[in-house]
Design an enzyme around this catalytic site. Structure first.
Site, PDB file in Angstrom:
ATOM      1  CG  ASP A   1      -1.854   1.195   1.277  1.00 52.45           C
ATOM      2  OD1 ASP A   1      -1.593   2.190   0.589  1.00 52.45           O
ATOM      3  OD2 ASP A   1      -2.857   1.133   2.007  1.00 52.45           O
ATOM      4  CG  HIS A   2       1.125   4.316  -3.130  1.00 55.58           C
ATOM      5  ND1 HIS A   2      -0.040   3.861  -3.694  1.00 55.58           N
ATOM      6  CD2 HIS A   2       1.019   5.660  -3.050  1.00 55.58           C
ATOM      7  CE1 HIS A   2      -0.822   4.895  -3.951  1.00 55.58           C
ATOM      8  NE2 HIS A   2      -0.214   5.998  -3.577  1.00 55.58           N
TER       9      HIS A   2
ATOM     10  CG  HIS B   1      -4.588   4.425  -0.197  1.00 49.24           C
ATOM     11  ND1 HIS B   1      -3.619   3.454  -0.254  1.00 49.24           N
ATOM     12  CD2 HIS B   1      -4.757   4.850  -1.480  1.00 49.24           C
ATOM     13  CE1 HIS B   1      -3.240   3.293  -1.519  1.00 49.24           C
ATOM     14  NE2 HIS B   1      -3.914   4.128  -2.261  1.00 49.24           N
TER      15      HIS B   1
END
Length: 518
Positions: free
Chosen positions: A203-204, A266
């Site tokens: 999950d960047h 996110h």
């Protein structure tokens, strides 16, 4: 410790910095011809190399359906790196490019994996790589299971060989499933061929410096932990606002929507970092244990009364930054009868001792007035105003804000006396901006994440139980929206919000923090 000046207005104790260089690594990237690889992965690898953190014994084997020679792939990589955000010089780039190679093949063909195995053995010998094999899936989600099955059946996953010196690691991009059932199926496939210790689900957002700073801020400063609870905090707001529309992702996005694309991953991950209990150590499993535990305590949505806790919207035509933009339904690749949402706002409660009855307001949307990602913690008003004789019956609350992007920093709003009258109180903002203080551009999130998976640190990666509990929380919403024949509420592109989303905090006598107009 000596005091060192790092900014004319800031004096800081010497910083404590701990960084581990990557060990020898052989990296295989599936989908090597795609945008993500060229825009994010290759420039990030180049920056890790520029910083002296990439092992000399490293090689990258790109795999795609497109036929490229090694030289053609290196030229593509060179162009991507030069156009990236880093500052790798030609002198630094040349030896790195020599470590890049390419192989073509069909992802479903077992023969492709036989060739990958043979080529890896050759490259490990050529570049003296005695470390791990890193398999990075930068492909559409429908290919995940096929590639994982082929990696396992070909023996490349090394699951059944605990002494395997080339311990394989699997890196998977989001989305990890599109609902609870598909996530469980994918997790089953992954666990069939890889141990959980080998799996890195990216999950960047968790790689962003300012997101990581939430843990440092909370647990490295003793002044905040005693007030980080229902006794002192009135509400918490998390916002991810985008000015962009669906761009070239319309066909994917129309099957996903904001709740799958942003909320399930996110937003819930940031919620967990803000609200979780202190882990016993700054290690991967204790941190991921607390995040999963926190998500399990989020109060379930009531599918019979959803609008009181979660609403969805969709942008219509409007103007952003002085430019006309089209409606979502007019975007190329979007179905004319689509009921996909581009905005989600929710009011959540966490049913545990620390957060009982404290509302958490979350919102994310496309085509909004400004790009902003922020976490805002509003504290309770003072219980009694000492200045009521001067007409100050209510004092504005203290507000702590974490600016995730684009102007990364932290601000604290408090009351102080201004010069002049005996009682002259004003609201002041104490702000910290990374760019102003440290004078450097914020590193790309993928730099942190790629280096961590090479090192073997899973702290910033999501675990299977965290994935499943997030889907479990959202399934009643997804199922109710699927049954409903009503379209999402509409808002003009360029809006800050819309009435139905505003009604969530207003029902509690609150309102959204005005970051979009700040």
């Amino acid at each position: 410790m000596p005091i060192r000046e790092i900014h004319p207005s800031v004096a800081a104790l010497d910083m404590i910095c701990v960084e581990s260089a990557a060990p020898p690594t052989a990296m295989v990237v599936f989908g090597a011809s795609g945008d993500l690889v060229q825009k994010k992965l290759l420039p990030s690898i180049a920056e890790i190399h520029r910083r002296g953190l990439l092992s000399e014994h490293f090689c990258l084997l790109g795999c795609s359906r497109t036929e490229y020679s090694d030289e053609q792939f290196r030229q593509i990589a060179a162009d991507a790196i030069r156009h990236g955000p880093g500052s790798t010089s030609s002198q630094q780039l040349a030896p790195l490019l020599e470590k890049f190679h390419h192989i073509s093949g069909d992802y479903a063909d077992p023969g492709t994996y036989e060739r990958i195995g043979s080529r890896l053995a050759e490259l490990r010998s050529k570049h003296a790589v005695a470390g791990c094999d890193l398999f990075y899936l930068s492909v559409p989600p429908f290919l995940y299971e096929t590639i994982i099955e082929r990696l396992g059946s070909s023996g490349l996953s090394c699951k059944d060989d605990p002494d395997c010196c080339r311990r394989a690691r699997l890196v998977v991009e989001k989305p990890f499933g599109r609902d609870l059932d598909s996530a469980k199926v994918l997790n089953h496939t992954v666990s069939k061929w890889f141990e959980e210790s080998q799996v890195y689900r990216i999950d960047h957002y968790l790689g962003k410096e300012t997101v990581q700073n939430i843990m440092i801020f909370r647990f490295a400063n003793s002044i905040f932990e005693p007030i980080w609870n229902r006794n002192h905090i009135d509400n918490v707001q998390i916002t991810i606002a985008e000015t962009l529309g669906v761009e070239h992702r319309a066909s994917y996005y129309d099957k996903s929507g904001a709740i799958r694309d942003m909320f399930q991953n996110h937003m819930l991950q940031m919620l967990a970092l803000v609200a979780m209990e202190p882990p016993i150590s700054f290690d991967a499993d204790p941190i991921r244990d607390e995040k999963a535990k926190l998500l399990r305590t989020v109060r379930p949505f009531d599918p019979t009364d959803l609008d009181r806790s979660i609403v969805r919207g969709r942008y219509t035509a409007g103007r952003i930054n002085g430019q006309n933009v089209q409606a979502y339904l007019s975007e190329k690749g979007v179905a004319s009868d689509s009921r996909t949402e581009t905005y989600v706002a929710a009011r959540l409660f966490i049913d545990n001792w620390r957060w009982k009855d404290v509302p958490f307001y979350l919102r994310t949307g496309k085509r909004l007035a400004r790009k902003d990602t922020e976490i805002v913690v509003t504290f309770k008003e003072p219980p009694h105003s000492l200045f009521s004789s001067a007409g100050l019956h209510h004092m504005p609350p203290n507000v702590l804000a974490f600016q995730i992007q684009p102007k990364e920093g932290i601000s604290l709003r408090f009351q102080a006396k201004r010069p002049g009258s005996k009682i002259c109180i004003g609201t002041l903002d104490m702000k910290f901006r990374y760019q102003d203080i440290f004078g450097v551009e914020m590193p790309e999130a993928y730099e942190r994440l790629l280096l961590d998976c090479m090192v073997g640190d899973q702290t910033l990666y999501t675990r299977f139980d965290g994935i499943e509990v997030a889907w479990q929380l959202l399934m009643p919403v997804l199922e109710a929206w699927q049954r409903s024949k009503e379209a999402p509420y509409e808002y003009p592109a360029g809006s800050e919000s819309f009435p139905e989303a505003d009604a969530l905090p207003e029902a509690d006598g609150r309102q959204w923090h005005g970051l979009l107009t700040a």
